[in-house]
Design a protein around this motif. Structure first.
Motif, PDB file in Angstrom:
ATOM      1  N   ASP A 292       0.814  -1.267   0.028  1.00 54.13           N
ATOM      2  CA  ASP A 292       0.124  -0.078  -0.053  1.00 54.13           C
ATOM      3  C   ASP A 292       0.778   1.282  -0.200  1.00 54.13           C
ATOM      4  O   ASP A 292       1.439   1.755   1.104  1.00 54.13           O
ATOM      5  N   GLY A 293       1.012   1.857  -1.087  1.00 51.66           N
ATOM      6  CA  GLY A 293       1.868   2.954  -1.317  1.00 51.66           C
ATOM      7  C   GLY A 293       1.404   4.252  -0.586  1.00 51.66           C
ATOM      8  O   GLY A 293       2.051   5.432  -0.568  1.00 51.66           O
ATOM      9  N   SER A 294       0.275   3.953   0.098  1.00 52.02           N
ATOM     10  CA  SER A 294      -0.540   5.490   0.515  1.00 52.02           C
ATOM     11  C   SER A 294       0.486   5.630   1.888  1.00 52.02           C
ATOM     12  O   SER A 294      -0.115   6.917   2.477  1.00 52.02           O
ATOM     13  N   GLY A 295       1.188   4.883   2.538  1.00 57.52           N
ATOM     14  CA  GLY A 295       1.360   5.101   3.532  1.00 57.52           C
ATOM     15  C   GLY A 295       2.610   4.319   4.025  1.00 57.52           C
ATOM     16  O   GLY A 295       3.091   3.538   3.498  1.00 57.52           O
ATOM     17  N   TRP A 296       3.542   4.667   5.115  1.00 54.84           N
ATOM     18  CA  TRP A 296       4.712   4.023   5.617  1.00 54.84           C
ATOM     19  C   TRP A 296       4.433   2.730   6.511  1.00 54.84           C
ATOM     20  O   TRP A 296       3.596   2.806   7.279  1.00 54.84           O
ATOM     21  N   VAL A 297       5.256   1.717   6.379  1.00 56.06           N
ATOM     22  CA  VAL A 297       5.116   0.573   7.254  1.00 56.06           C
ATOM     23  C   VAL A 297       6.738   0.670   8.050  1.00 56.06           C
ATOM     24  O   VAL A 297       7.512   0.849   7.536  1.00 56.06           O
ATOM     25  N   TYR A 298       6.484   0.520   9.442  1.00 58.35           N
ATOM     26  CA  TYR A 298       7.538   0.633  10.308  1.00 58.35           C
ATOM     27  C   TYR A 298       8.049  -0.580  10.937  1.00 58.35           C
ATOM     28  O   TYR A 298       7.284  -1.618  11.335  1.00 58.35           O
TER      29      TYR A 298
END
Length: 211
Positions: free
Chosen positions: A69-75
């Protein structure tokens, strides 16, 4: 009329024209064939989010971060060995599709940094004391960590991202150290956005990167 100015007999064509046309056709054919024969990339299923208690020793592990999902960052947090729920939970790497940044630099709360090296994995036994590159730009404004930004090469015919043969040394947000290699960018069915990392994390605070 001199012999040099005589017209060529009708129907006669220069042989170079045919040779050039044949070579051009071969090149076009190779390009088309290459684009149609896309190989299957190495692919992995995303690792479930399951943070573990912090460790105080050296840990080897492999994890696939689901960044489709390129709409947000994964940490991702090395200390917990897992993706974590949002930046407030503490994190070392943030992943958005093929972008990977560390938690360090102007505007970031962590002490993170990265060094890219062509040394083999087994040869990286101690983290350098200095030389780490930090993240430039805010997460919502196209950030980049120079040591990690170009971890891949792009296949002209396959249209796939292939990890470079590099080992990365990471200084975590808490000032501990890890080494990692990127194995793949693909989920099953060649779906992009699954970033698979093999890493060794030293939880005792030393720069030693072996068990």
């Amino acid at each position: 009329m001199s012999a040099d100015n005589r017209e060529q007999p009708e129907g006669r064509r220069p042989i170079g024209l045919y040779l050039g046309g044949g070579a051009f056709a071969l090149v076009i054919g190779a390009v088309v064939a290459g684009s149609l024969s896309r190989p299957d990339p190495l692919s992995f299923v995303p690792t479930p989010v399951a943070p573990r208690p912090p460790v105080d020793h050296f840990v080897l592990d492999t994890v696939t971060v689901d960044a489709r999902d390129g709409s947000g960052w994964v940490y991702f947090d090395f200390d917990k060995g897992s993706a974590v729920e949002g930046p407030l939970a503490g994190w070392d790497l943030a992943v958005n599709r093929y972008h990977i940044v560390v938690n360090g630099g102007t505007g970031y709360p962590g002490a993170g940094g990265a060094i890219a090296t062509t040394a083999p994995w087994a040869a990286v036994t101690e983290a350098p004391a200095a030389g780490y590159e930090t993240t430039e730009g805010a997460l919502n404004d196209g950030p980049a960590t120079p040591g990690l930004e170009r971890w891949y090469t792009y296949g002209f015919f396959s249209h796939l991202l292939e990890p470079k043969d590099e080992t990365y040394v990471i200084r975590t947000a808490e000032g501990r150290y890890a080494k990692l290699r990127i194995l793949s960018y693909y989920c099953p069915q060649a779906t992009p956005g699954c970033v698979t990392l093999v890493y060794g994390y030293q939880g005792d605070g030393t720069r030693r990167l072996t068990g």
